[in-house]
Design a protein around this motif. Structure first.
Motif, PDB file in Angstrom:
ATOM      1  N   GLY A 102       0.802  -1.215   0.000  1.00  0.00           N
ATOM      2  CA  GLY A 102       0.000   0.000   0.000  1.00  0.00           C
ATOM      3  C   GLY A 102       0.836   1.267   0.000  1.00  0.00           C
ATOM      4  O   GLY A 102       0.403   2.304  -0.527  1.00  0.00           O
ATOM      5  N   ARG A 103       2.013   1.203   0.594  1.00  0.00           N
ATOM      6  CA  ARG A 103       2.902   2.378   0.652  1.00  0.00           C
ATOM      7  C   ARG A 103       3.919   2.382  -0.487  1.00  0.00           C
ATOM      8  O   ARG A 103       4.780   3.266  -0.547  1.00  0.00           O
ATOM      9  N   GLY A 104       3.842   1.377  -1.361  1.00  0.00           N
ATOM     10  CA  GLY A 104       4.774   1.333  -2.483  1.00  0.00           C
ATOM     11  C   GLY A 104       6.198   1.005  -2.082  1.00  0.00           C
ATOM     12  O   GLY A 104       7.156   1.413  -2.754  1.00  0.00           O
ATOM     13  N   LEU A 105       6.360   0.244  -0.988  1.00  0.00           N
ATOM     14  CA  LEU A 105       7.694  -0.066  -0.469  1.00  0.00           C
ATOM     15  C   LEU A 105       8.269  -1.375  -1.022  1.00  0.00           C
ATOM     16  O   LEU A 105       9.450  -1.670  -0.783  1.00  0.00           O
ATOM     17  N   MET A 106       7.466  -2.152  -1.737  1.00  0.00           N
ATOM     18  CA  MET A 106       7.937  -3.464  -2.153  1.00  0.00           C
ATOM     19  C   MET A 106       9.142  -3.432  -3.099  1.00  0.00           C
ATOM     20  O   MET A 106      10.004  -4.316  -3.015  1.00  0.00           O
ATOM     21  N   PRO A 107       9.270  -2.460  -4.012  1.00  0.00           N
ATOM     22  CA  PRO A 107      10.483  -2.439  -4.844  1.00  0.00           C
ATOM     23  C   PRO A 107      11.765  -2.341  -4.017  1.00  0.00           C
ATOM     24  O   PRO A 107      12.737  -3.057  -4.266  1.00  0.00           O
ATOM     25  N   GLN A 108      11.756  -1.459  -2.979  1.00  0.00           N
ATOM     26  CA  GLN A 108      12.937  -1.315  -2.130  1.00  0.00           C
ATOM     27  C   GLN A 108      13.144  -2.555  -1.247  1.00  0.00           C
ATOM     28  O   GLN A 108      14.266  -3.058  -1.115  1.00  0.00           O
ATOM     29  N   ILE A 109      12.047  -3.040  -0.665  1.00  0.00           N
ATOM     30  CA  ILE A 109      12.159  -4.231   0.184  1.00  0.00           C
ATOM     31  C   ILE A 109      12.575  -5.438  -0.649  1.00  0.00           C
ATOM     32  O   ILE A 109      13.419  -6.242  -0.230  1.00  0.00           O
ATOM     33  N   GLY A 110      11.986  -5.576  -1.835  1.00  0.00           N
ATOM     34  CA  GLY A 110      12.339  -6.690  -2.701  1.00  0.00           C
ATOM     35  C   GLY A 110      13.804  -6.668  -3.108  1.00  0.00           C
ATOM     36  O   GLY A 110      14.449  -7.721  -3.189  1.00  0.00           O
ATOM     37  N   GLU A 111      14.331  -5.482  -3.366  1.00  0.00           N
ATOM     38  CA  GLU A 111      15.746  -5.373  -3.705  1.00  0.00           C
ATOM     39  C   GLU A 111      16.608  -5.797  -2.515  1.00  0.00           C
ATOM     40  O   GLU A 111      17.625  -6.482  -2.680  1.00  0.00           O
ATOM     41  N   TRP A 112      16.169  -5.404  -1.301  1.00  0.00           N
ATOM     42  CA  TRP A 112      16.922  -5.793  -0.096  1.00  0.00           C
ATOM     43  C   TRP A 112      16.913  -7.317   0.060  1.00  0.00           C
ATOM     44  O   TRP A 112      17.935  -7.926   0.394  1.00  0.00           O
ATOM     45  N   VAL A 113      15.762  -7.949  -0.168  1.00  0.00           N
ATOM     46  CA  VAL A 113      15.655  -9.407  -0.045  1.00  0.00           C
ATOM     47  C   VAL A 113      16.607 -10.093  -1.016  1.00  0.00           C
ATOM     48  O   VAL A 113      17.362 -11.001  -0.635  1.00  0.00           O
ATOM     49  N   ALA A 170      19.898 -12.238   0.135  1.00  0.00           N
ATOM     50  CA  ALA A 170      20.014 -13.652  -0.265  1.00  0.00           C
ATOM     51  C   ALA A 170      21.330 -13.882  -1.006  1.00  0.00           C
ATOM     52  O   ALA A 170      22.031 -14.879  -0.768  1.00  0.00           O
ATOM     53  N   CYS A 171      21.699 -12.944  -1.890  1.00  0.00           N
ATOM     54  CA  CYS A 171      22.952 -13.086  -2.638  1.00  0.00           C
ATOM     55  C   CYS A 171      24.156 -13.006  -1.697  1.00  0.00           C
ATOM     56  O   CYS A 171      25.145 -13.733  -1.854  1.00  0.00           O
ATOM     57  N   GLN A 172      24.081 -12.128  -0.688  1.00  0.00           N
ATOM     58  CA  GLN A 172      25.173 -12.014   0.284  1.00  0.00           C
ATOM     59  C   GLN A 172      25.325 -13.302   1.084  1.00  0.00           C
ATOM     60  O   GLN A 172      26.446 -13.745   1.381  1.00  0.00           O
ATOM     61  N   HIS A 173      24.195 -13.910   1.435  1.00  0.00           N
ATOM     62  CA  HIS A 173      24.253 -15.186   2.163  1.00  0.00           C
ATOM     63  C   HIS A 173      24.854 -16.282   1.284  1.00  0.00           C
ATOM     64  O   HIS A 173      25.652 -17.110   1.756  1.00  0.00           O
ATOM     65  N   ILE A 174      24.467 -16.302   0.021  1.00  0.00           N
ATOM     66  CA  ILE A 174      25.032 -17.281  -0.901  1.00  0.00           C
ATOM     67  C   ILE A 174      26.550 -17.110  -0.997  1.00  0.00           C
ATOM     68  O   ILE A 174      27.315 -18.095  -0.964  1.00  0.00           O
ATOM     69  N   LYS A 175      26.966 -15.871  -1.117  1.00  0.00           N
ATOM     70  CA  LYS A 175      28.400 -15.575  -1.213  1.00  0.00           C
ATOM     71  C   LYS A 175      29.124 -16.023   0.056  1.00  0.00           C
ATOM     72  O   LYS A 175      30.233 -16.588   0.002  1.00  0.00           O
ATOM     73  N   SER A 176      28.485 -15.791   1.207  1.00  0.00           N
ATOM     74  CA  SER A 176      29.082 -16.205   2.484  1.00  0.00           C
ATOM     75  C   SER A 176      29.221 -17.717   2.557  1.00  0.00           C
ATOM     76  O   SER A 176      30.256 -18.240   2.990  1.00  0.00           O
ATOM     77  N   TRP A 177      28.168 -18.444   2.135  1.00  0.00           N
ATOM     78  CA  TRP A 177      28.228 -19.907   2.170  1.00  0.00           C
ATOM     79  C   TRP A 177      29.335 -20.432   1.256  1.00  0.00           C
ATOM     80  O   TRP A 177      30.068 -21.355   1.620  1.00  0.00           O
ATOM     81  N   LYS A 178      29.454 -19.838   0.098  1.00  0.00           N
ATOM     82  CA  LYS A 178      30.493 -20.284  -0.836  1.00  0.00           C
ATOM     83  C   LYS A 178      31.892 -20.067  -0.252  1.00  0.00           C
ATOM     84  O   LYS A 178      32.786 -20.900  -0.429  1.00  0.00           O
ATOM     85  N   SER A 179      32.064 -18.939   0.434  1.00  0.00           N
ATOM     86  CA  SER A 179      33.388 -18.644   1.005  1.00  0.00           C
ATOM     87  C   SER A 179      33.762 -19.637   2.103  1.00  0.00           C
ATOM     88  O   SER A 179      34.933 -19.861   2.386  1.00  0.00           O
TER      89      SER A 179
END
Length: 651
Positions: free
Chosen positions: A426-437, A441-450
């Motif tokens: 309703g507040r139009g926050l999903m683009p920013q929140i979705g980018e954070w998600v 997730a990519c940072q966690h993947i990178k951490s697991w690989k390391s």
């Protein structure tokens, strides 16, 4: 002369069979259902073929192995009811029809009255002048389901050429039966999927998806006719407690009884829908305040009456919020919001009913507080990703996981996604929140690989319709990949079916761009949204996630089991992966595995967990199946299957 006469007779018979075959093929093209097709073929055989009797029998799987006549035409006079044929190898199983079904090949009886094997029917055949017969098996999907039998008034009526043409007719008829059955099954499956998308499976009432359109139509009609419309939102009390104490079967039964009571209390000017959980909606057209109050009182009185189930008496109560069009709101969303506010107020006061008033603004405090806190959540680091594994059903090995958004606010505490996601949209926050998600997730993947840890598959990230509507969506995605250095082949983007319907052309282009980057794409909650099966060919999709509503009832509802089987078959045919959601029991796991499902997720394997717990407990685990599972434990021979299920990428 005799030779000339025989040749002419032979040509006449072949001609007759050709005309019969031609007319039968036309009937096959026109056929709309199996019964009419069978009767048409029998009628054509007697009217155009000139035979005495033509009938079709289907084999029964009873103890007597009986043959059930399903269509006939011609000179019968009770023969079929008296024939009492069987496809078993016995005295009643010597007829052409019986043997054709049993042996699965054409049977010719050139001289019935002089055939000792047919002595059982000599009297009946002689009285009706059945002198010769041919029976041709009907084979559907590799099984002989029955046969078509044709009788002639003279012996030796069927020569080789005529029999060959009749065999072609039987083959065409078999194909026609199989085609009609497949078409009927497809129509039933589509109808079932449509009904599941728009009607509640428990009560049969319109569901939340359907309600949006119904309410919009009712408001439009009220506006056109200058009428008042009332919207009731009924919230039931104690259903959750009953479910927890006595089981969902009891709670579900009570919900069905409530639905029936509500339908019985309203007239044609009102419509009842299930809003979800223990909430019901009533759209009351051409209403007045007096009528609305009376209906609310009758509803509350009706649901307070004890419900008797399994020798127990259950008492519930409820709260009703009521809002009017056009006085309180003039859009479906606002009208529902007003009714919800009125319901929340009366529920807080102990139940009853309440008409919306404009001074209820204080009830918006929670929503406004959520909005304020949510806008700070990203900056303050209060959003978290939890992970739920996807599991290979045969051996229990993890083959990826789904990233799920959670919010723990320092002031509000844990806030349910069901509450804050609509606020964010309703507040139009999903683009920013979705980018954070996606970035997290990519940072966690990178951490697991390391650390040398392997998720053995892709991480699924949910993408909302609002994100797809963001003109900078693809730029946001590309920026995340560049900043984290994670390959898109490690990510699967999940979207709901409803996303596909907003702007199909634009959605197709965006999805093609994402596939071009290297992402795989999954359709979440498949079968419950608005899209048709035709969209599967239109959009670049890799995975179908079977909605948990089908899995929940598949052990008791053959329709849900059939839908799952259909989805699996479609996915296999189109080269798509499938993941069953909401698996909670060993029995469900076994049933899905038997149907050919490879991957699943649900509480049976693991609840969503914080990143640290997921890393320690799941990424280092060999098998995620409970110890009481009947599945085979991982072995070296499972590697190929797990690799295939996980896809080419391994996180």
């Amino acid at each position: 002369m005799q030779t000339s006469h025989n040749l002419e007779e032979k040509l006449n018979r072949a001609n007759r069979a050709l005309q019969l075959l031609s007319a039968s093929n036309r009937a096959l093209l026109r056929a709309r259902d199996e019964s009419s097709l069978l009767h048409d073929i029998c009628r054509i055989a007697t009217e155009i073929g000139g035979y005495s009797l033509s009938w079709i029998g289907y084999k029964k799987l009873d103890a007597a192995q009986s043959i059930r006549p399903v269509a006939y035409s011609g000179h019968d006079e009770g023969f079929l009811s008296a024939a009492n044929m069987s496809w078993a190898d016995c005295n009643r199983g010597r007829s052409a029809m019986s043997t054709a079904i049993r042996a699965g090949i054409t049977q010719l009886r050139p001289d019935i009255l002089n055939d000792p094997q047919l002595s059982y029917w000599h009297e009946d055949a002689g009285r009706r002048n059945y002198r010769s017969a041919v029976a041709l098996p009907l084979q559907v999907d590799g099984d002989t389901i029955g046969a078509i039998a044709i009788y002639a008034p003279e012996p030796n009526a069927f020569n080789d050429e005529e029999v060959k043409l009749l065999e072609e007719l039987a083959s065409d008829l078999s194909f026609g039966i199989e085609t009609i059955r497949l078409r009927t099954a497809h129509e039933h499956a589509n109808a079932r999927i449509h009904r599941l998308a728009f009607f509640d499976t428990l009560t049969g009432l319109p569901n939340r998806n359907h309600l949006a359109g119904l309410l919009a139509d009712s408001i439009a009609a009220a506006k056109q006719n200058n009428n008042q419309l009332a919207l009731f939102l009924l919230d039931l009390d104690y259903i959750r407690e009953i479910n927890e104490t006595y089981g969902h079967e009891t709670g579900d039964w009570i919900l069905v009884q409530v639905a029936q009571k509500l339908c019985g209390l309203v007239d044609d000017s009102a419509l009842v829908a299930r809003f979800g959980g223990d909430d019901f909606i009533i759209i009351y057209e051409q209403s007045t305040v007096h009528k609305v109050r009376n209906l609310a009182k009758h509803i509350l009185a009706a649901i307070k009456q004890p419900f008797l189930f399994d020798a127990r008496s259950f008492s519930i109560s409820g709260s009703i919020g009521i809002a009017f069009y056009p006085d309180d709101a003039d859009t479906p969303t606002d009208l529902l919001s007003r009714a919800d506010l009125a319901m929340s107020k009366v529920k807080g006061a102990g139940g009853g009913y309440c008409l919306y008033k404009r001074d209820m603004s204080h009830l918006l405090t929670r929503k406004l507080e959520l909005v304020q806190r949510l806008e700070c959540a990203l900056a303050e680091g209060n959003l978290h990703l939890y992970y739920q594994p996807k599991v290979e059903l045969y051996a229990g090995m993890m083959v990826g996981a789904e990233a799920l958004l959670r919010w723990q606010d320092p002031v509000l505490g844990w806030v349910s996604p069901a509450e804050f996601i609509p606020v964010a949209e309703g507040r139009g926050l999903m683009p920013q929140i979705g980018e954070w998600v996606l970035k997290t997730a990519c940072q966690h993947i990178k951490s697991w690989k390391s650390k040398g840890l392997n998720c053995r598959g892709k991480i699924a990230v949910n993408v909302s319709a609002q994100q797809f509507g963001d003109p900078y969506f693809l730029e946001r995605v590309a920026r995340v990949l560049e900043e984290t250095g994670v390959l898109p082949s490690n990510i699967e983007l999940e979207l709901t079916e409803s996303c596909l319907m907003d702007d199909p052309e634009r959605m197709s282009e965006i999805m093609k761009s994402l596939r071009g980057m290297g992402f795989s794409i999954a359709i979440d909650d498949f079968g419950t949204g608005y899209s048709s099966l035709a969209y599967l060919k239109r959009f670049p999709i890799d995975t179908l996630k079977i909605d948990q509503t089908f899995v929940k009832n598949m052990l008791d509802d053959n329709n849900d089991k059939a839908i799952i089987s259909t989805i699996l078959a479609i996915a296999k045919q189109m080269g798509l992966m499938t993941v069953a959601e909401g698996v909670e029991t060993e029995e469900q796991r076994c049933a899905l595995q038997k149907l050919g499902c490879v991957l699943a997720q649900g509480y049976y394997f693991c609840r969503p967990e914080p990143m640290d717990d997921f890393t320690e407990k799941r990424l280092k685990a060999v098998c995620l199946l409970p110890k009481n599972s009947n599945a085979k434990q991982p072995a070296m021979t499972s590697a190929g299957r797990v690799k295939e299920a996980a896809g080419s990428s391994a996180v």
